[in-house]
Design a protein around this motif. Structure first.
Motif, PDB file in Angstrom:
ATOM      1  N   LYS A   1       0.943  -1.362  -0.054  1.00  0.00           N
ATOM      2  CA  LYS A   1       0.097   0.053  -0.031  1.00  0.00           C
ATOM      3  C   LYS A   1       0.785   1.265   0.020  1.00  0.00           C
ATOM      4  O   LYS A   1       0.759   2.196  -0.859  1.00  0.00           O
ATOM      5  CB  LYS A   1      -0.960   0.107   1.301  1.00  0.00           C
ATOM      6  CG  LYS A   1      -2.023  -1.145   1.424  1.00  0.00           C
ATOM      7  CD  LYS A   1      -2.737  -1.155   2.571  1.00  0.00           C
ATOM      8  CE  LYS A   1      -2.127  -0.994   3.850  1.00  0.00           C
ATOM      9  NZ  LYS A   1      -1.393  -2.372   4.079  1.00  0.00           N
ATOM     10  N   THR A   2       1.878   1.188   1.012  1.00  0.00           N
ATOM     11  CA  THR A   2       2.575   2.395   0.929  1.00  0.00           C
ATOM     12  C   THR A   2       3.630   2.588  -0.390  1.00  0.00           C
ATOM     13  O   THR A   2       3.552   3.768  -0.676  1.00  0.00           O
ATOM     14  CB  THR A   2       3.525   2.474   2.115  1.00  0.00           C
ATOM     15  OG1 THR A   2       2.780   2.209   3.512  1.00  0.00           O
ATOM     16  CG2 THR A   2       4.590   3.654   2.245  1.00  0.00           C
ATOM     17  N   HIS A   3       3.920   1.640  -1.005  1.00  0.00           N
ATOM     18  CA  HIS A   3       4.712   1.751  -2.074  1.00  0.00           C
ATOM     19  C   HIS A   3       3.966   2.364  -3.159  1.00  0.00           C
ATOM     20  O   HIS A   3       4.041   3.206  -3.617  1.00  0.00           O
ATOM     21  CB  HIS A   3       5.322   0.257  -2.419  1.00  0.00           C
ATOM     22  CG  HIS A   3       6.257   0.337  -3.637  1.00  0.00           C
ATOM     23  ND1 HIS A   3       7.181  -0.345  -3.603  1.00  0.00           N
ATOM     24  CD2 HIS A   3       6.430   0.928  -4.698  1.00  0.00           C
ATOM     25  CE1 HIS A   3       7.720  -0.304  -4.721  1.00  0.00           C
ATOM     26  NE2 HIS A   3       7.363   0.504  -5.650  1.00  0.00           N
TER      27      HIS A   3
ATOM     28  N   ILE B   1      -2.703  10.098   2.079  1.00  0.00           N
ATOM     29  CA  ILE B   1      -2.706   9.843   3.664  1.00  0.00           C
ATOM     30  C   ILE B   1      -2.725   8.369   3.760  1.00  0.00           C
ATOM     31  O   ILE B   1      -3.790   7.552   3.603  1.00  0.00           O
ATOM     32  CB  ILE B   1      -4.036  10.329   4.364  1.00  0.00           C
ATOM     33  CG1 ILE B   1      -3.932  11.952   4.335  1.00  0.00           C
ATOM     34  CG2 ILE B   1      -4.127   9.944   5.819  1.00  0.00           C
ATOM     35  CD1 ILE B   1      -4.656  12.734   5.064  1.00  0.00           C
ATOM     36  N   ASP B   2      -1.825   7.878   4.411  1.00  0.00           N
ATOM     37  CA  ASP B   2      -1.364   6.315   4.555  1.00  0.00           C
ATOM     38  C   ASP B   2      -1.884   5.950   5.928  1.00  0.00           C
ATOM     39  O   ASP B   2      -2.160   6.542   6.668  1.00  0.00           O
ATOM     40  CB  ASP B   2       0.112   6.053   4.696  1.00  0.00           C
ATOM     41  CG  ASP B   2       0.477   4.948   3.987  1.00  0.00           C
ATOM     42  OD1 ASP B   2      -0.432   3.885   3.785  1.00  0.00           O
ATOM     43  OD2 ASP B   2       1.844   4.532   3.850  1.00  0.00           O
ATOM     44  N   ASP B   3      -2.511   4.794   5.832  1.00  0.00           N
ATOM     45  CA  ASP B   3      -3.019   4.087   7.272  1.00  0.00           C
ATOM     46  C   ASP B   3      -4.150   5.037   7.943  1.00  0.00           C
ATOM     47  O   ASP B   3      -3.947   5.279   8.883  1.00  0.00           O
ATOM     48  CB  ASP B   3      -1.974   3.811   7.983  1.00  0.00           C
ATOM     49  CG  ASP B   3      -1.070   2.714   7.611  1.00  0.00           C
ATOM     50  OD1 ASP B   3      -1.505   1.812   6.925  1.00  0.00           O
ATOM     51  OD2 ASP B   3       0.303   2.903   7.706  1.00  0.00           O
ATOM     52  N   ILE B   4      -5.095   5.318   7.100  1.00  0.00           N
ATOM     53  CA  ILE B   4      -6.133   6.039   7.478  1.00  0.00           C
ATOM     54  C   ILE B   4      -7.109   5.470   8.725  1.00  0.00           C
ATOM     55  O   ILE B   4      -7.557   6.097   9.754  1.00  0.00           O
ATOM     56  CB  ILE B   4      -7.073   6.614   6.368  1.00  0.00           C
ATOM     57  CG1 ILE B   4      -8.060   7.836   7.126  1.00  0.00           C
ATOM     58  CG2 ILE B   4      -7.929   5.545   5.899  1.00  0.00           C
ATOM     59  CD1 ILE B   4      -7.428   9.131   6.910  1.00  0.00           C
TER      60      ILE B   4
END
Ligand code: ADP
Ligand code: MG
Length: 453
Positions: A162-164, A218-221
């Protein structure tokens, strides 16, 4: 406190939480290479150590450092070349680094303006059936900000990319148009920043800053769950961005419907654009990822070894990379291609074995969850309240036990294998579409994964 003192004290603390063998293996020859405005850079001796500190001990390291020096915000790891630690340290302190390390630095230091790590790009992202949709949506968004899918919401388990993928969007946009304002953050950092701005009476500045981005990632919401004030502020920022046609991208470990303690109006915003999931990579994708990660590395690796790793490491891509790196490190050490037994040993040490679950445990958990007698699940009845649990049990037998369809049909009162296929497909569809089914299955899994039914 000097860097040396800080790290020695942190090590003393870490020694108490890490096993002796692990401490000796992973923490020896580590030093603080640099410290600046709460960002700490650790020198580690090799790629192997970097991987393990990053993925297994990162939380402990941050905690230990923060306990000693509360301003520590982030820790990054870079590989020191073959320099003895003292020399490396002196050189780092003088601000001198050999060429190859400067490259490492660049790789590691996130861009201050965007928070993006240049390492994560579409070019290095492998696409397979498991992440195809998420990739296509991300790529489309990077080409057409604010118009194609807004917001884009990508969800999936840990270590699945996901982050990638999120950062790839940011990097691609920035590359195509450096003038656009792009910002990457996690929902935790967003929350912290909001709290700080409230304490310092700078909320207006905070809001203005966030409303100015052409692309906000926004990562890991999911960590916004339960944070009422943050949700409220975020809602307004979201609307402002959205109304001015600016792009918003989220990631989460679960779909919007399944995030607990989330205001309804935010939930519907999250789900209002495109929602795409990343699931577990299948064998072919795992192999493709391994091949791409090997590419360009001088390594004693052959196809057989890659195939072996691909078939044995199934949990996520992070673990896949870790296993590959461990294998490469060991073969370099021994100066040869490893035998499959040697690779097996490495995998056995490095992967947390998935506890083997039996078919009966699954069925028991389903019965327990729906509060019914196990025997009823086997009965030939079409009562709705029994059909559903039975189909879910069939689905789980396939997904988590790898049972064949004939086996599953047999197990439930000698039904035909097509019944099992039908049940599987039906539940698989609902699992994706219905938050109710998603939540139920998650809870059932918790029963047999953690609670030993
Ligand atoms: P998540 O954010 O979902 O927990 P990450 O994006 O941090 O996962 O991915 C974990 C590691 O796996 C990273 O090193 C990342 O580069 C790598 N990775 C994940 N997905 C892919 C992919 N499709 N192709 C290549 N590398 C990947
Ligand atoms: Mg992530």
């Amino acid at each position: 406190m000097t860097n040396e003192e800080l790290w020695q004290s942190a090590l003393a603390e870490l020694e108490t939480v890490v096993s002796k063998a692990n401490f000796a293996t992973w923490f020896q020859n580590t030093t603080i290479a640099a410290r600046q405005e709460g960002a700490v850079v650790l020198h580690v001796p090799n790629a192997f150590a970097k991987e393990w500190l990053e993925y297994k001990y990162h939380k402990f390291i941050v905690k230990a450092l923060r306990a000693l020096s509360p301003e520590v915000r982030s820790v990054e790891y870079i590989i020191s070349s073959q320099l003895p630690p003292l020399l490396a340290r002196q050189k780092a302190q003088r601000g001198y680094l050999p060429q190859e390390e400067q490259m490492e630095f660049r790789e590691f230091f996130v861009d201050r303006e965007t928070n993006l790590n240049p390492r994560y790009t579409f070019e290095t992202f492998i696409v397979g059936a498991f992440n195809e949709l998420a990739h296509a949506a991300a790529f489309a968004v990077s080409k057409n900000l604010g118009t194609t899918y807004n917001p884009l919401f990508i969800y999936g388990g840990v270590g699945l990319g996901k982050t990638h993928l999120l950062q790839s969007i940011g990097n691609a946009v920035k590359k195509a148009n450096p003038r656009l304002k792009v910002f990457y953050t996690s929902s935790e950092r967003f929350t912290n920043e909001l709290i700080n701005s409230m304490q310092n009476n700078e909320v207006n500045g905070f809001k203005e800053k966030y409303r100015s981005y052409n692309l906000l990632v926004i990562d890991d919401i999911q960590f916004i769950a339960g944070k009422v004030k943050t949700q409220e502020e975020f809602f307004h920022i979201f609307n402002a961005l959205y109304e001015s046609g600016h792009q918003i991208v989220f990631s989460s470990d679960k779909p919007p419907q399944a995030i607990p303690e989330l205001e309804e109006r935010l939930r519907s915003r999250f789900a209002g654009g495109m929602v795409a999931d990343i699931s577990l990579p299948e064998y072919e994708s795992r192999l493709a990822i391994l091949k791409s990660k090997c590419h360009g590395k001088e390594a004693f690796i052959n196809d057989e070894i890659l195939e072996f790793i691909a078939s044995n490491v199934q949990k996520n891509i992070r673990e896949l990379e870790g296993s590959l790196n461990a294998t490469i490190a060991k073969s370099k050490l021994l100066g040869k291609i490893l035998s499959s037994n040697e690779v097996k040993e490495i995998l056995a040490k490095n992967i947390q074995p998935k506890r083997l679950i039996t078919a009966n445990q699954i069925i028991k958990a389903v019965a327990q969850f729906y509060d019914m007698n196990e025997k009823i699940l086997y009965e030939k009845t079409r009562k709705k309240e029994i059909v559903k649990p039975r189909q879910i049990a069939m689905y789980l037998l396939r997904e988590d036990y790898n049972g064949s369809y004939p086996f599953i049909g047999q197990k439930f009162g000698g039904r035909d294998h097509t019944t099992a296929i039908h049940a599987f497909e039906k539940v698989a569809k609902e699992f994706k579409k219905s938050s109710q089914v998603f939540e139920e299955i998650k809870r059932i899994r918790e029963l047999y994964e953690y609670e030993n039914v």
